[in-house]
Scaffold this motif. Structure first.
Motif, PDB file in Angstrom:
ATOM      1  N   ILE A  27      -9.504  41.708 -20.799  1.00  0.00           N
ATOM      2  CA  ILE A  27     -10.952  41.871 -20.637  1.00  0.00           C
ATOM      3  C   ILE A  27     -11.709  40.970 -21.603  1.00  0.00           C
ATOM      4  O   ILE A  27     -12.725  40.339 -21.243  1.00  0.00           O
ATOM      5  N   SER A  28     -11.240  40.861 -22.865  1.00  0.00           N
ATOM      6  CA  SER A  28     -11.932  40.011 -23.834  1.00  0.00           C
ATOM      7  C   SER A  28     -11.892  38.545 -23.424  1.00  0.00           C
ATOM      8  O   SER A  28     -12.895  37.825 -23.550  1.00  0.00           O
ATOM      9  N   MET A  29     -10.760  38.064 -22.905  1.00  0.00           N
ATOM     10  CA  MET A  29     -10.671  36.684 -22.440  1.00  0.00           C
ATOM     11  C   MET A  29     -11.557  36.449 -21.217  1.00  0.00           C
ATOM     12  O   MET A  29     -12.176  35.396 -21.065  1.00  0.00           O
ATOM     13  N   ARG A  30     -11.638  37.437 -20.331  1.00  0.00           N
ATOM     14  CA  ARG A  30     -12.471  37.306 -19.142  1.00  0.00           C
ATOM     15  C   ARG A  30     -13.952  37.256 -19.498  1.00  0.00           C
ATOM     16  O   ARG A  30     -14.725  36.481 -18.906  1.00  0.00           O
ATOM     17  N   LEU A  31     -14.364  38.068 -20.460  1.00  0.00           N
ATOM     18  CA  LEU A  31     -15.762  38.063 -20.882  1.00  0.00           C
ATOM     19  C   LEU A  31     -16.148  36.737 -21.524  1.00  0.00           C
ATOM     20  O   LEU A  31     -17.255  36.232 -21.319  1.00  0.00           O
ATOM     21  N   GLU A  32     -15.236  36.176 -22.311  1.00  0.00           N
ATOM     22  CA  GLU A  32     -15.531  34.901 -22.959  1.00  0.00           C
ATOM     23  C   GLU A  32     -15.600  33.756 -21.951  1.00  0.00           C
ATOM     24  O   GLU A  32     -16.421  32.837 -22.088  1.00  0.00           O
ATOM     25  N   LYS A  33     -14.756  33.801 -20.932  1.00  0.00           N
ATOM     26  CA  LYS A  33     -14.715  32.715 -19.958  1.00  0.00           C
ATOM     27  C   LYS A  33     -15.839  32.808 -18.940  1.00  0.00           C
ATOM     28  O   LYS A  33     -16.440  31.791 -18.560  1.00  0.00           O
ATOM     29  N   GLU A  34     -16.164  34.014 -18.488  1.00  0.00           N
ATOM     30  CA  GLU A  34     -17.113  34.174 -17.397  1.00  0.00           C
ATOM     31  C   GLU A  34     -18.536  34.409 -17.882  1.00  0.00           C
ATOM     32  O   GLU A  34     -19.495  33.869 -17.315  1.00  0.00           O
ATOM     33  N   TYR A  35     -18.690  35.238 -18.961  1.00  0.00           N
ATOM     34  CA  TYR A  35     -20.033  35.605 -19.414  1.00  0.00           C
ATOM     35  C   TYR A  35     -20.395  34.986 -20.765  1.00  0.00           C
ATOM     36  O   TYR A  35     -21.490  35.252 -21.274  1.00  0.00           O
ATOM     37  N   LYS A  36     -19.487  34.221 -21.382  1.00  0.00           N
ATOM     38  CA  LYS A  36     -19.723  33.578 -22.679  1.00  0.00           C
ATOM     39  C   LYS A  36     -20.019  34.604 -23.773  1.00  0.00           C
ATOM     40  O   LYS A  36     -20.850  34.392 -24.659  1.00  0.00           O
ATOM     41  N   ILE A  37     -19.339  35.738 -23.710  1.00  0.00           N
ATOM     42  CA  ILE A  37     -19.500  36.803 -24.708  1.00  0.00           C
ATOM     43  C   ILE A  37     -18.184  36.938 -25.457  1.00  0.00           C
ATOM     44  O   ILE A  37     -17.122  37.132 -24.851  1.00  0.00           O
ATOM     45  N   LYS A  38     -18.225  36.834 -26.784  1.00  0.00           N
ATOM     46  CA  LYS A  38     -17.016  36.900 -27.594  1.00  0.00           C
ATOM     47  C   LYS A  38     -16.869  38.304 -28.179  1.00  0.00           C
ATOM     48  O   LYS A  38     -17.640  38.704 -29.056  1.00  0.00           O
ATOM     49  N   ILE A  39     -15.892  39.028 -27.678  1.00  0.00           N
ATOM     50  CA  ILE A  39     -15.551  40.366 -28.196  1.00  0.00           C
ATOM     51  C   ILE A  39     -14.038  40.447 -28.264  1.00  0.00           C
ATOM     52  O   ILE A  39     -13.349  40.172 -27.267  1.00  0.00           O
ATOM     53  N   ALA A  40     -13.501  40.800 -29.407  1.00  0.00           N
ATOM     54  CA  ALA A  40     -12.055  40.888 -29.570  1.00  0.00           C
ATOM     55  C   ALA A  40     -11.501  42.086 -28.810  1.00  0.00           C
ATOM     56  O   ALA A  40     -12.197  43.084 -28.582  1.00  0.00           O
ATOM     57  N   GLY A  41     -10.225  41.975 -28.425  1.00  0.00           N
ATOM     58  CA  GLY A  41      -9.596  43.082 -27.703  1.00  0.00           C
ATOM     59  C   GLY A  41      -9.480  44.330 -28.541  1.00  0.00           C
ATOM     60  O   GLY A  41      -9.616  45.457 -28.043  1.00  0.00           O
TER      61      GLY A  41
END
Length: 330
Positions: free
Chosen positions: A100-114
């Motif tokens: 989920i964290s990788m998907r958020l960074e790639k699609e929504y440009k939001i950085k949140i660690a797992g």
């Protein structure tokens, strides 16, 4: 379940004082009633930057800053309602927190660690969706332990391979076995056995859990009490079960309910000596007195008879007829 509490300022001051006089980490943990890993982690995380010295005041500040930073990161999910909705939708699909964290960074440009998502799921806000991830964690945590532990107990037969007549509660001289352990730095254990039919209890004090010593003690019990089969858990102390010359069966991993009788009986021995008590201070004489008290106590499941009375009746029924007549006449 044991609750965890953070280290306080008084405990950190004790750690600093003991490090000055060069005490070992095990000695410090024993004095604070803490695990050695807890003391080691505290020193490694909160020591000064310019050296290996540990200061209790600085450690308190660094620990507070770390906890404040974690709470701020997890509240970020709560503040942004759209972000919470997206994470919840992905979790219901079965995605892990890292994916989920990788998907958020790639699609929504939001950085949140797992690990931030995991902490938020453990919080009070997401109690309804916690099950989607905790089951996955348990499987990942225990998979390696299961393979390593099972492979070291050779020729083990699970409880499902036990004949049906042994499962009958009216069948006699079939026992369940378990340990009552002391605190971590005390290797003394209590070897516990109980008869499924008569509820007769056996308790033996051992200085350690070495498999050879456990094998010899169980052999003595087999000779004295006429044991025909025993059910164990997956403790490595029972690795020499093939040398007992009786039928031995093992519970499925992490399924102690399959030998519920000895687990229930262990609670009776825990009443006078609760957890965190050193078993090395208990003598075998006192242990035998308490065992005799339990075996002489009437029980509802035995039609208000004691374990000794039911066991004595079993032995009389299996004796020759002439001996029975002589015994009754006497």
């Amino acid at each position: 379940m044991k609750t965890y509490s953070h280290l306080g300022l008084r405990e950190r001051q004790k750690i600093e004082d003991r490090l000055i006089v060069k005490k070992s980490l095990r000695w410090i943990g024993r004095e604070l009633w803490r695990s050695v890993s807890t003391v080691s982690r505290e020193i490694r995380r909160n020591r000064t930057r310019w050296g290996c010295w540990y200061d209790s005041d600085r450690a308190k500040v660094k620990a507070y800053q770390r906890r404040w930073r974690i709470q701020k990161e997890t509240k970020k999910i709560r503040w942004v309602s759209r972000l919470e909705y997206i994470i919840r939708r992905y979790l219901k699909k079965g995605w892990s927190s890292e994916v989920i964290s990788m998907r958020l960074e790639k699609e929504y440009k939001i950085k949140i660690a797992g690990i931030t998502i995991r902490r938020y799921i453990d919080s009070k806000f997401w109690y309804d969706i916690k099950e989607y991830l905790t089951r996955e964690w348990h499987l990942q945590r225990y998979r390696k332990k299961r393979i390593e532990k099972w492979s070291r107990i050779l020729h083990r037969a699970t409880i499902g391979m036990r004949p049906l007549y042994i499962s009958d509660p009216r069948e006699k001289w079939h026992y369940e076995c378990d340990f009552i352990e002391s605190i971590r730095w005390d290797k003394t254990v209590l070897l516990r056995l109980i008869d499924k039919y008569s509820r007769r209890r056996i308790a033996i004090k051992l200085e350690h859990k070495w498999s050879a010593l456990v094998r010899d003690m169980i052999k003595k019990c087999i000779k004295e009490y006429g044991i025909r089969s025993i059910v164990f858990d997956n403790d490595l102390s029972f690795a020499l079960h093939r040398q007992l010359w009786v039928d031995t069966y093992f519970c499925n991993p992490y399924s102690s309910r399959e030998k519920w009788l000895v687990e229930w009986s262990n609670r009776e021995y825990r009443k006078p000596r609760p957890k965190k008590t050193e078993l090395k201070n208990i003598s075998q004489v006192d242990l035998d007195k308490y065992t005799n008290y339990l075996n002489n106590r009437p029980m509802k499941c035995l039609q208000w008879k004691s374990a000794y009375e039911v066991n004595f009746q079993c032995n009389i029924n299996y004796l020759p007829t002439n001996f029975k007549v002589l015994h009754l006449a006497w």
